[in-house]
Design a protein around this motif. Structure first.
Motif, PDB file in Angstrom:
ATOM      1  N   ASP A  20      32.659 -17.657   5.476  1.00  0.00           N
ATOM      2  CA  ASP A  20      31.759 -18.390   6.364  1.00  0.00           C
ATOM      3  C   ASP A  20      30.792 -17.467   7.099  1.00  0.00           C
ATOM      4  N   ASP A  21      30.926 -16.176   6.920  1.00  0.00           N
ATOM      5  CA  ASP A  21      30.053 -15.220   7.598  1.00  0.00           C
ATOM      6  C   ASP A  21      28.668 -15.245   6.950  1.00  0.00           C
ATOM      7  N   PRO A  22      27.605 -15.434   7.740  1.00  0.00           N
ATOM      8  CA  PRO A  22      26.251 -15.502   7.166  1.00  0.00           C
ATOM      9  C   PRO A  22      25.872 -14.255   6.361  1.00  0.00           C
ATOM     10  N   ALA A  23      26.333 -13.083   6.787  1.00  0.00           N
ATOM     11  CA  ALA A  23      25.992 -11.864   6.054  1.00  0.00           C
ATOM     12  C   ALA A  23      26.634 -11.856   4.675  1.00  0.00           C
ATOM     13  N   TYR A  24      27.895 -12.273   4.597  1.00  0.00           N
ATOM     14  CA  TYR A  24      28.555 -12.364   3.298  1.00  0.00           C
ATOM     15  C   TYR A  24      27.842 -13.380   2.406  1.00  0.00           C
TER      16      TYR A  24
END
Length: 333
Positions: free
Chosen positions: A6-10
């Motif tokens: 759920d991390d935007p960077a991932y």
């Protein structure tokens, strides 16, 4: 609890590099090489970490927090910060760590700073991929930032490594004086970092050889020979392999220099192993030499158990068809 998915960077890395063509990102906001190169000189000197877009890369928030701890000057927090950064490199998450290299170099070169050697050790970890535990002739001392490899996050590992190596080259002028530091640990750490530079090769090589001529500490002498070999592997020249052979075949050289020069020569050539080299190792690659070289970062990186880096390298390089197991009395024979 948030999941990494759920991390935007991932998610951005997955879209750009897993689902898309990585080359489309070259030079753009997700190219860490461009990000590191774009850090202003003033930001580097004044430790203005807020100018770095850490959040573009997976684990960037944790890296930024670690950098805040380093900036605070608190020794306990600094120790935790460097441990976190080193752990991210070991876990194959270097993209967000690469922009720390210019700042880590400034910690390492500041005579008033604490954790100087540890800071340089983390910088060195950021530039060595697929390195730990690898000690074959084909792969040891090899940077591989010219091949496509991907981190566990999906980010191109070769871009992360190249960004860190370029940062070292840009700050080589700060690092070179450390080769004459009174502390042998600092001299070894500086050589380990400088050996990964992408340019200024001639001046770095010259500095390594100049220091070797006057170096009185046996372990540091061995480290300088490995640094020369690593630089020669990344930037091939016809002279380094010949120099290494002249070292290991010269009875006037110190034992640790001859043994480590042999190791470097094996990495830089694919020639058959001469009987002369095996005879020399039989005489000089002793337990004492292994203990002497064990603290070197190159040897720690390839050790399977504490202190066996040299013997493991010799066993694998000289007997590539032999299983990598422990317990040989004379593994290089």
């Amino acid at each position: 609890m948030n999941r990494w998915q759920d991390d935007p960077a991932y998610q951005a890395v997955e879209r750009a590099f897993v689902d898309g063509d990585p080359l489309d990102q070259a030079g753009g906001p997700l190219d860490v090489r461009a990000v590191v190169a774009g850090i202003r000189a003033e930001a580097r000197e004044r430790f203005l970490i807020e100018e770095v877009p850490w959040g573009r890369f997976p684990e960037g928030g944790r890296v930024q927090e670690a950098m805040e701890w380093l900036r605070s000057g608190d020794a306990t927090r600094a120790d935790s910060a460097l441990g976190r950064l080193g752990g991210l490199c070991a876990d194959d998450r270097r993209a967000a760590v690469a922009p720390t290299v210019p700042f880590l170099i400034r910690i390492g070169t500041d005579p008033e700073a604490s954790h100087r050697v540890a800071a340089l050790a983390v910088a060195a970890s950021a530039v060595r991929m697929r390195y730990h535990g690898v000690c074959t002739r084909a792969d040891m001392l090899r940077s591989r930032d010219d091949e496509w490899f991907f981190e566990v996050t999906g980010y191109p590992q070769n871009w992360s490594v190249r960004a860190a190596r370029d940062a070292i080259a840009a700050d080589a002028g700060l690092l070179l004086p450390l080769l004459d530091d009174p502390d042998p640990e600092m001299r070894i750490a500086a050589a380990y970092v400088l050996a990964a530079a992408t340019c200024r090769v001639r001046s770095i090589r010259t500095a390594f050889h100049a220091r070797l001529l006057v170096e009185h500490d046996p372990a540091t002498r061995a480290g300088l020979v490995l640094a020369i070999a690593e630089l020669g592997r990344a930037h091939p020249d016809p002279w380094t392999a010949r120099w290494l052979r002249s070292c290991w075949s010269d009875p006037a050289r110190p034992p640790e220099v001859r043994v480590i020069a042999a190791l470097g020569w094996l990495c830089l050539t694919d020639l058959p192993v001469p009987d002369e080299l095996r005879t020399m190792l039989d005489e000089l690659a002793t337990d004492q030499t292994a203990r002497l070289t064990a603290p070197l970062p190159w040897m720690r990186a390839v050790a399977s158990i504490d202190g066996d880096g040299l013997t493991r390298c010799l066993r694998i390089m000289l007997h590539p068809d032999t299983a990598d197991t422990e317990g040989y009395d004379a593994p290089w024979l």
